[in-house]
Design an enzyme around this catalytic site. Structure first.
Site, PDB file in Angstrom:
ATOM      1  CB  SER A  75     -64.239 -14.670 -46.356  1.00  0.00           C
ATOM      2  OG  SER A  75     -62.910 -15.151 -46.456  1.00  0.00           O
ATOM      3  N   GLY A 108     -68.292 -16.736 -46.587  1.00  0.00           N
ATOM      4  CA  GLY A 108     -67.928 -17.336 -45.303  1.00  0.00           C
ATOM      5  C   GLY A 108     -66.529 -17.916 -45.297  1.00  0.00           C
ATOM      6  N   GLY A 109     -65.853 -17.911 -46.472  1.00  0.00           N
ATOM      7  CA  GLY A 109     -64.482 -18.400 -46.537  1.00  0.00           C
ATOM      8  C   GLY A 109     -64.384 -19.765 -47.197  1.00  0.00           C
ATOM      9  CE1 TYR A 162     -54.500 -13.210 -49.981  1.00  0.00           C
ATOM     10  CE2 TYR A 162     -55.468 -12.659 -52.086  1.00  0.00           C
ATOM     11  CZ  TYR A 162     -55.451 -12.548 -50.719  1.00  0.00           C
ATOM     12  OH  TYR A 162     -56.401 -11.765 -50.101  1.00  0.00           O
TER      13      TYR A 162
END
Ligand code: NAP
Length: 284
Positions: free
Chosen positions: A208, A211-212, A53
């Protein structure tokens, strides 16, 4: 805050996903620290990160170092917080994501994560994503070694099929404690892995879960039933989404991402949102 368990560790039923604070569109560090502190102050006791990340090449571990810094400056007891990190997924710095499941790489990456997290042992370490160039059993073998050496305390896998869950748990001698797969109203095809984890007593962490980044904001517009149930309760469709996931089984622990304090404060409230059987049937 309600709790659920990952192996022997009690964590909040909702965790914080760290990715939006370190990749494209990330906020400045001060806002990220405020976001992590807001999560902890709301009772969140699980933070999800990964060495990958980050945005630029040469920034590996950006999110791990950010979380370590936030925990250090937080006033509470950081020993009650499970920080879970991952290895095996990489970002060369051109916006792409690549894989490396080589056992020697995974072991060196975990040792670097120790340093970036500023800990002596990692509470939970996942193999991030299967590498088609390396036999899955070999990559999982690295987790066995890391457990046996005490570099990591608990082992998990991510982006795994039902067969890979069985194989990993067998190689780990029954010590697989967590599976992290994409699952949300727009991504339901992994429900078989959720149900299998529930059956085996392994924690299932939807990634997610809204949905992200991006689609998370319109989950209520995109899925009418979630909007309607949210209106009936006077809460956000994001809260309804997380409560729906929590209701799928007591092993499910969603990890919504956030880059603003308000997002995780709202998401954490989902643990107290009780949906009726009729509402859950409508949400599917
Ligand atoms: N294992 C894997 O391969 C993998 C892959 C992807 C992600 N993950 C993990 O899963 C975590 C979650 O996934 P994600 O971050 O991709 O997507 P997500 O959780 O579905 O969505 C994140 C976005 O949701 C927004 N949000 C969160 N709670 C909200 C609320 N209550 N109301 C309105 N908006 C809200 C946040 O907005 P703001 O930014 O405005 O706060 C954030 O940008 C990641 O952070 C990462 O730790 C793992």
């Amino acid at each position: 805050m309600q709790h659920r368990t990952i192996g022997d560790f009690a964590v909040s039923a909702i965790g914080l996903g760290g990715m939006p604070m370190s990749i494209e569109g990330r906020p400045d560090e001060a806002r990220s620290i405020r976001t992590i502190h807001a999560a902890l102050d709301a009772g969140v006791r699980l933070i999800d990160t990964a060495n990958s990340y980050h945005l630029l090449a040469g920034e590996v571990g950006h999110n791990e170092r950010l979380i370590a810094k936030a925990l250090k400056s937080w006033g509470g007891d950081a020993s009650q917080v499970l920080v879970a990190t991952k290895g095996g997924h990489l970002r060369p710095g051109d916006g792409s994501w690549t894989q490396n499941g080589d056992p020697a790489y995974l072991k060196s990456a975990a040792k670097q994560s120790l340093k970036d997290l500023g800990v002596e042992t990692i509470g939970l370490y996942y193999y991030h994503r299967p590498d088609p160039a390396v036999p899955y059993a070999d990559s999982i073998g690295a987790l066995v070694d890391l457990l046996d050496e005490g570099v990591i305390q608990r082992a998990g896998i991510s982006n795994a099929s039902v067969d890979q869950i069985h194989l990993a748990n067998e190689i780990l001698g029954g010590r697989l404690v967590a599976v992290q797969n994409e699952f949300s109203p727009r991504h339901r095809s992994t429900e078989d892995t959720l149900q299998e984890c529930q059956r085996l007593g392994i924690a299932f962490l939807p990634w997610s879960p809204l949905g992200g980044i991006g689609p998370a904001k319109t989950v209520g517009d995109d899925f009418a039933a979630f909007h309607q149930v949210a209106q009936a309760h006077g809460v956000s469709p994001q809260q309804v989404t997380l409560a729906w996931e929590l209701a799928k089984g007591d092993r499910v622990i969603p990890i919504p991402g956030a880059s603003r304090p308000e997002s995780i404060e709202d998401s954490a409230k989902a643990v107290d949102l009780v949906l009726t059987a009729e509402e859950l049937a409508r949400l599917g």
